[in-house]
Design a protein around this motif. Sequence first.
Motif, PDB file in Angstrom:
ATOM      1  N   TYR A  61       0.809  -1.150   0.218  1.00  0.00           N
ATOM      2  CA  TYR A  61      -0.022   0.078  -0.139  1.00  0.00           C
ATOM      3  C   TYR A  61       0.682   1.232  -0.049  1.00  0.00           C
ATOM      4  CZ  TYR A  61      -4.710  -2.112   0.508  1.00  0.00           C
ATOM      5  OH  TYR A  61      -5.761  -2.802   0.094  1.00  0.00           O
ATOM      6  N   LEU A  62       2.140   1.155   0.585  1.00  0.00           N
ATOM      7  CA  LEU A  62       2.726   2.383   0.859  1.00  0.00           C
ATOM      8  C   LEU A  62       3.443   2.496  -0.551  1.00  0.00           C
ATOM      9  CD1 LEU A  62       4.483   4.748   2.380  1.00  0.00           C
ATOM     10  CD2 LEU A  62       6.294   2.708   2.603  1.00  0.00           C
ATOM     11  N   LYS A  63       3.841   1.600  -1.498  1.00  0.00           N
ATOM     12  CA  LYS A  63       4.425   1.539  -2.670  1.00  0.00           C
ATOM     13  C   LYS A  63       3.292   2.259  -3.449  1.00  0.00           C
ATOM     14  CE  LYS A  63       8.070  -1.771  -2.150  1.00  0.00           C
ATOM     15  NZ  LYS A  63       8.418  -3.058  -2.589  1.00  0.00           N
ATOM     16  N   GLN A  64       2.133   1.947  -3.396  1.00  0.00           N
ATOM     17  CA  GLN A  64       0.936   2.247  -4.292  1.00  0.00           C
ATOM     18  C   GLN A  64       0.669   3.682  -3.963  1.00  0.00           C
ATOM     19  OE1 GLN A  64      -0.953   0.646  -6.791  1.00  0.00           O
ATOM     20  NE2 GLN A  64       0.848  -0.797  -6.443  1.00  0.00           N
ATOM     21  N   VAL A  65       0.923   4.291  -2.655  1.00  0.00           N
ATOM     22  CA  VAL A  65       0.490   5.589  -2.533  1.00  0.00           C
ATOM     23  C   VAL A  65       1.708   6.383  -3.078  1.00  0.00           C
ATOM     24  CG1 VAL A  65       0.542   7.251  -0.531  1.00  0.00           C
ATOM     25  CG2 VAL A  65      -1.004   5.118  -0.393  1.00  0.00           C
ATOM     26  N   ILE A  66       3.138   5.989  -3.064  1.00  0.00           N
ATOM     27  CA  ILE A  66       4.016   6.478  -3.415  1.00  0.00           C
ATOM     28  C   ILE A  66       3.841   6.660  -4.982  1.00  0.00           C
ATOM     29  CG2 ILE A  66       6.574   6.633  -4.048  1.00  0.00           C
ATOM     30  CD1 ILE A  66       6.594   5.510  -1.409  1.00  0.00           C
ATOM     31  N   LEU A  67       3.388   5.741  -5.675  1.00  0.00           N
ATOM     32  CA  LEU A  67       2.956   5.888  -7.048  1.00  0.00           C
ATOM     33  C   LEU A  67       1.761   6.648  -7.495  1.00  0.00           C
ATOM     34  CD1 LEU A  67       3.218   1.899  -8.514  1.00  0.00           C
ATOM     35  CD2 LEU A  67       4.340   3.815  -9.541  1.00  0.00           C
ATOM     36  N   LEU A  68       1.033   6.873  -6.653  1.00  0.00           N
ATOM     37  CA  LEU A  68      -0.152   7.633  -6.883  1.00  0.00           C
ATOM     38  C   LEU A  68       0.518   9.191  -6.924  1.00  0.00           C
ATOM     39  CD1 LEU A  68      -2.985   8.617  -7.127  1.00  0.00           C
ATOM     40  CD2 LEU A  68      -3.220   8.640  -4.703  1.00  0.00           C
ATOM     41  N   HIS A  70       3.658  10.003  -7.730  1.00  0.00           N
ATOM     42  CA  HIS A  70       4.476   9.950  -8.968  1.00  0.00           C
ATOM     43  C   HIS A  70       3.347  10.393 -10.174  1.00  0.00           C
ATOM     44  CE1 HIS A  70       7.309   9.055 -12.032  1.00  0.00           C
ATOM     45  NE2 HIS A  70       6.411   8.157 -12.767  1.00  0.00           N
ATOM     46  N   TRP A  71       2.540   9.523 -10.228  1.00  0.00           N
ATOM     47  CA  TRP A  71       1.547   9.822 -11.510  1.00  0.00           C
ATOM     48  C   TRP A  71       0.990  11.259 -11.268  1.00  0.00           C
ATOM     49  CZ3 TRP A  71       2.511   7.828 -15.490  1.00  0.00           C
ATOM     50  CH2 TRP A  71       3.191   6.563 -15.755  1.00  0.00           C
ATOM     51  N   SER A  72       0.681  11.663 -10.174  1.00  0.00           N
ATOM     52  CA  SER A  72      -0.175  12.738 -10.023  1.00  0.00           C
ATOM     53  C   SER A  72       0.791  13.849 -10.491  1.00  0.00           C
ATOM     54  CB  SER A  72      -0.437  12.945  -8.467  1.00  0.00           C
ATOM     55  OG  SER A  72      -1.316  12.301  -8.026  1.00  0.00           O
ATOM     56  N   VAL A  73       2.028  13.807 -10.235  1.00  0.00           N
ATOM     57  CA  VAL A  73       2.933  14.632 -10.812  1.00  0.00           C
ATOM     58  C   VAL A  73       3.051  14.709 -12.530  1.00  0.00           C
ATOM     59  CG1 VAL A  73       5.557  15.442 -10.917  1.00  0.00           C
ATOM     60  CG2 VAL A  73       4.297  15.041  -8.792  1.00  0.00           C
ATOM     61  N   GLN A  74       3.264  13.537 -12.901  1.00  0.00           N
ATOM     62  CA  GLN A  74       3.318  13.313 -14.106  1.00  0.00           C
ATOM     63  C   GLN A  74       1.980  13.830 -15.270  1.00  0.00           C
ATOM     64  OE1 GLN A  74       5.830  11.660 -16.019  1.00  0.00           O
ATOM     65  NE2 GLN A  74       6.716  11.988 -13.677  1.00  0.00           N
ATOM     66  N   TYR A  75       0.955  13.801 -14.521  1.00  0.00           N
ATOM     67  CA  TYR A  75      -0.164  14.583 -15.117  1.00  0.00           C
ATOM     68  C   TYR A  75      -0.504  15.896 -14.572  1.00  0.00           C
ATOM     69  CZ  TYR A  75      -1.673   9.888 -16.904  1.00  0.00           C
ATOM     70  OH  TYR A  75      -1.437   9.073 -17.871  1.00  0.00           O
ATOM     71  N   ASN A  79      -1.674  19.451  -6.686  1.00  0.00           N
ATOM     72  CA  ASN A  79      -2.494  19.304  -5.434  1.00  0.00           C
ATOM     73  C   ASN A  79      -2.556  17.982  -4.770  1.00  0.00           C
ATOM     74  OD1 ASN A  79      -4.066  20.979  -3.434  1.00  0.00           O
ATOM     75  ND2 ASN A  79      -5.987  20.343  -4.480  1.00  0.00           N
ATOM     76  N   THR A  80      -2.994  17.133  -5.663  1.00  0.00           N
ATOM     77  CA  THR A  80      -2.948  15.801  -5.303  1.00  0.00           C
ATOM     78  C   THR A  80      -1.824  15.194  -4.818  1.00  0.00           C
ATOM     79  OG1 THR A  80      -5.092  15.266  -6.668  1.00  0.00           O
ATOM     80  CG2 THR A  80      -3.830  13.340  -5.806  1.00  0.00           C
ATOM     81  N   ALA A  81      -0.679  15.504  -5.592  1.00  0.00           N
ATOM     82  CA  ALA A  81       0.558  14.947  -5.333  1.00  0.00           C
ATOM     83  C   ALA A  81       1.042  15.371  -4.007  1.00  0.00           C
ATOM     84  CB  ALA A  81       1.667  15.450  -6.374  1.00  0.00           C
ATOM     85  N   PHE A  82       1.022  16.715  -3.804  1.00  0.00           N
ATOM     86  CA  PHE A  82       1.458  17.443  -2.615  1.00  0.00           C
ATOM     87  C   PHE A  82       0.383  16.829  -1.295  1.00  0.00           C
ATOM     88  CE2 PHE A  82       1.676  20.988   0.625  1.00  0.00           C
ATOM     89  CZ  PHE A  82       2.998  20.688   0.924  1.00  0.00           C
ATOM     90  N   ALA A  83      -0.925  16.463  -1.482  1.00  0.00           N
ATOM     91  CA  ALA A  83      -1.614  15.880  -0.455  1.00  0.00           C
ATOM     92  C   ALA A  83      -1.096  14.511  -0.038  1.00  0.00           C
ATOM     93  CB  ALA A  83      -3.117  15.740  -0.936  1.00  0.00           C
ATOM     94  N   VAL A  84      -0.714  13.692  -1.139  1.00  0.00           N
ATOM     95  CA  VAL A  84      -0.344  12.328  -0.860  1.00  0.00           C
ATOM     96  C   VAL A  84       1.265  12.520  -0.294  1.00  0.00           C
ATOM     97  CG1 VAL A  84       0.789  10.200  -2.119  1.00  0.00           C
ATOM     98  CG2 VAL A  84      -1.437  11.497  -2.990  1.00  0.00           C
ATOM     99  N   ILE A  85       1.994  13.327  -0.519  1.00  0.00           N
ATOM    100  CA  ILE A  85       3.180  13.484   0.062  1.00  0.00           C
ATOM    101  C   ILE A  85       3.076  13.888   1.509  1.00  0.00           C
ATOM    102  CG2 ILE A  85       5.488  14.893  -0.118  1.00  0.00           C
ATOM    103  CD1 ILE A  85       5.126  14.742  -3.078  1.00  0.00           C
ATOM    104  N   SER A  86       2.116  14.664   1.585  1.00  0.00           N
ATOM    105  CA  SER A  86       1.949  15.070   3.068  1.00  0.00           C
ATOM    106  C   SER A  86       1.456  13.984   3.892  1.00  0.00           C
ATOM    107  CB  SER A  86       0.640  16.303   2.938  1.00  0.00           C
ATOM    108  OG  SER A  86       0.396  16.485   4.200  1.00  0.00           O
TER     109      SER A  86
END
Length: 102
Positions: A61-68, A70-75, A79-86
């Motif tokens: 799950y941690l890896k999936q969240v990190i991928l989320l 990553h893909w948020s930045v790619q797209y 806002n989503t990328a920063f929320a996930v990193i937070s």
Amino acid sequence: PHEFRICSIEVHELLGQKWSKPNAFELTPQITRNIEYFNRVSFWCATEIIQQKNLKKRTRYLKQVILLAHWSVQYNNYNTAFAVISALNFTSINRLKQTWKG
């Protein structure tokens, strides 16, 4: 469902920190929605990781969240990328040393 678009924030919403007032949603509806979205994504990511009792599953799950993130930045969904990193910086996630090693 609400649409969450940073570009829909109007300049008057940014003045005087209106988003911190008791009637914030009336004064700054777009900023308030963006804050709500950010918090929901952050807490959802953290909750999904923490709910996993099995180390292997929690690591997956941690890896999936990190991928989320990553893909948020790619797209260009920063806002989503920063929320996930937070979420990854929450104390409850940060202290999972074995999960991070996995």
